[in-house]
Design a protein around this motif. Sequence first.
Motif, PDB file in Angstrom:
ATOM      1  N   LYS A 393     -18.657-154.849 -33.696  1.00  0.00           N
ATOM      2  CA  LYS A 393     -18.277-153.546 -33.149  1.00  0.00           C
ATOM      3  C   LYS A 393     -17.013-152.973 -33.795  1.00  0.00           C
ATOM      4  CE  LYS A 393     -17.062-151.386 -28.696  1.00  0.00           C
ATOM      5  NZ  LYS A 393     -16.888-151.633 -27.240  1.00  0.00           N
ATOM      6  N   ASN A 398     -20.228-150.772 -35.423  1.00  0.00           N
ATOM      7  CA  ASN A 398     -21.473-150.597 -34.672  1.00  0.00           C
ATOM      8  C   ASN A 398     -21.194-150.452 -33.180  1.00  0.00           C
ATOM      9  OD1 ASN A 398     -23.630-151.300 -36.876  1.00  0.00           O
ATOM     10  ND2 ASN A 398     -22.142-152.970 -36.983  1.00  0.00           N
ATOM     11  N   ASP A 399     -22.101-149.788 -32.490  1.00  0.00           N
ATOM     12  CA  ASP A 399     -22.067-149.793 -31.029  1.00  0.00           C
ATOM     13  C   ASP A 399     -22.653-151.123 -30.567  1.00  0.00           C
ATOM     14  OD1 ASP A 399     -21.814-148.550 -28.359  1.00  0.00           O
ATOM     15  OD2 ASP A 399     -23.992-148.765 -28.382  1.00  0.00           O
ATOM     16  N   ILE A 409     -27.449-153.434 -30.180  1.00  0.00           N
ATOM     17  CA  ILE A 409     -26.636-152.922 -31.281  1.00  0.00           C
ATOM     18  C   ILE A 409     -27.135-151.532 -31.634  1.00  0.00           C
ATOM     19  CG2 ILE A 409     -25.915-153.262 -33.682  1.00  0.00           C
ATOM     20  CD1 ILE A 409     -26.236-156.258 -33.257  1.00  0.00           C
ATOM     21  N   ASN A 410     -26.211-150.570 -31.566  1.00  0.00           N
ATOM     22  CA  ASN A 410     -26.551-149.163 -31.826  1.00  0.00           C
ATOM     23  C   ASN A 410     -27.717-148.682 -30.960  1.00  0.00           C
ATOM     24  OD1 ASN A 410     -24.539-148.993 -33.825  1.00  0.00           O
ATOM     25  ND2 ASN A 410     -25.926-149.825 -35.367  1.00  0.00           N
ATOM     26  N   TYR A 417     -28.363-160.234 -36.400  1.00  0.00           N
ATOM     27  CA  TYR A 417     -27.452-159.276 -37.050  1.00  0.00           C
ATOM     28  C   TYR A 417     -27.009-159.861 -38.385  1.00  0.00           C
ATOM     29  CZ  TYR A 417     -23.457-156.300 -38.072  1.00  0.00           C
ATOM     30  OH  TYR A 417     -22.593-155.435 -38.687  1.00  0.00           O
TER      31      TYR A 417
END
Length: 481
Positions: A393, A398-399, A409-410, A417
């Motif tokens: 993050k 990334n969200d 994630i996002n 990941y």
Amino acid sequence: MSAAQQYQWIWFGVWTLLTILFSIWAGNLWILLFIPLFFDIYITKFVSWSWWKKSENKAVRKTMEWVDAILFALVAVYFINVFFFQNYQIPTSSLEKSLLVGDFLAVSKVSYGPRAPITPLSFPLAQHTMPIIGGKSYIDKPQWKYHRLKGFGEVKRNDIVVFNFPAGDTVALNQQGTDFYTLSRYNANGSAGIRSDQRTYGKVVFRPVDRRENYVKRCIGLPGETIKVRDDSVYIDGKLIPSPELSQLTYMIHTDGTVISENIFQELGVNKDDYTMPGGYGQVATKMQDLTGIDSLTMANYGLKQRNGNNGKIYYNIPLTEAMLTKLKEKPFVWEVIKDVEQPGSSYYYPLNYPTNWTRADFGPLWIPAKGAIITFDTDVAFKAAAYERCIKNYEGNDFSFRDGKVYINGQQADSYTFKMDYYFMMGDNRHNSADSRVWGFVPEDHIVGQPMLIWLSLEKDKGWLNGKIRWNRLFRSAKK
């Protein structure tokens, strides 16, 4: 062609060659746009760059001479500071005795490759705050993407490295000595409580990567490795890694009642700050406790024994190297020296939002992310989310969220990941007195500043200029050990 014209062409050729070489090194063709500028300065002279030299006003000439010299110096210092060398002063004892508080270091940017400035519009030599007048020393925009120029090598194990403090992205201006995330943990209302109480904490600001505080630690773990600490010994991928020669642990010293004098501490190499603490009314007190009258059960809980009815005295939290420990044990008044043991749960360690019961002496195992490596969220998902959320993050943009046992994630549920950067695990040589990766986590590659090469000055803060202020024996020594 006159001699003056030849001279101008030579200078144009020199600056053109340097510009081309720097453009190749930086991998940026836009830099070549400086060549037409140099051509006009030295050859065509369409713009009167030195108009003030022809002024009949003596005050104007003198003033502009100073302005010209100062501007040239600022540009030169900025260029050298960004791409070649940077000064750094050791502020804390986390690397004692390898590097001492008061050491001034020349930090090489080319050792690992200089990082192109992320916030290019800034005042030279000011990290984030303007000297004297205060306020920001940089302009937030433009911000360039992370790019590192070619260097002489890469970060290796046991390298001493200067880097931007990763947890220094968010700062409460009135309490900059403690990172925002630690402050939030100890505040009853968390980060919201910090932001709402500006009288106590000051304004909360965000700092770009290259404007975060500079820290210096020793690199212990490299990308892709698994680090584990057991009883203060470090293991990498299951293999014991020898401790640095001058690394320190803290101990409790039990004497026969003898008061250890300042001269003995100095002889051992223990700094005054290490055996003293603030006392009442601005006084300084020694870290010593008289055990007279202490019952035998309490003594046993300390791991101490009385001799012939004498409980003696203890000095606590004293940092010592192996060599210092050996010399101390030889003192006839020392009964025993006991290594300090931290109880699980007495302090917070990374990852902060996951219960591990890890301590400074027993930490991990923890895998260090590497560029291109894939982490899967199929087992130990809660732990992985806590350990690598900040990387995914905060550092890689990334969200990230973790809810109902799943990682998002996002906005999309993620089973894995792939990391975009290499990460490093940094520790101080003063192992029991160092806020390092065991506390705040990994150092991303884009936070790496450089490698200390030389100690060019060393000052002892507890002494006067005529009484040993300058540590002459440390001047112009290598800072790489």
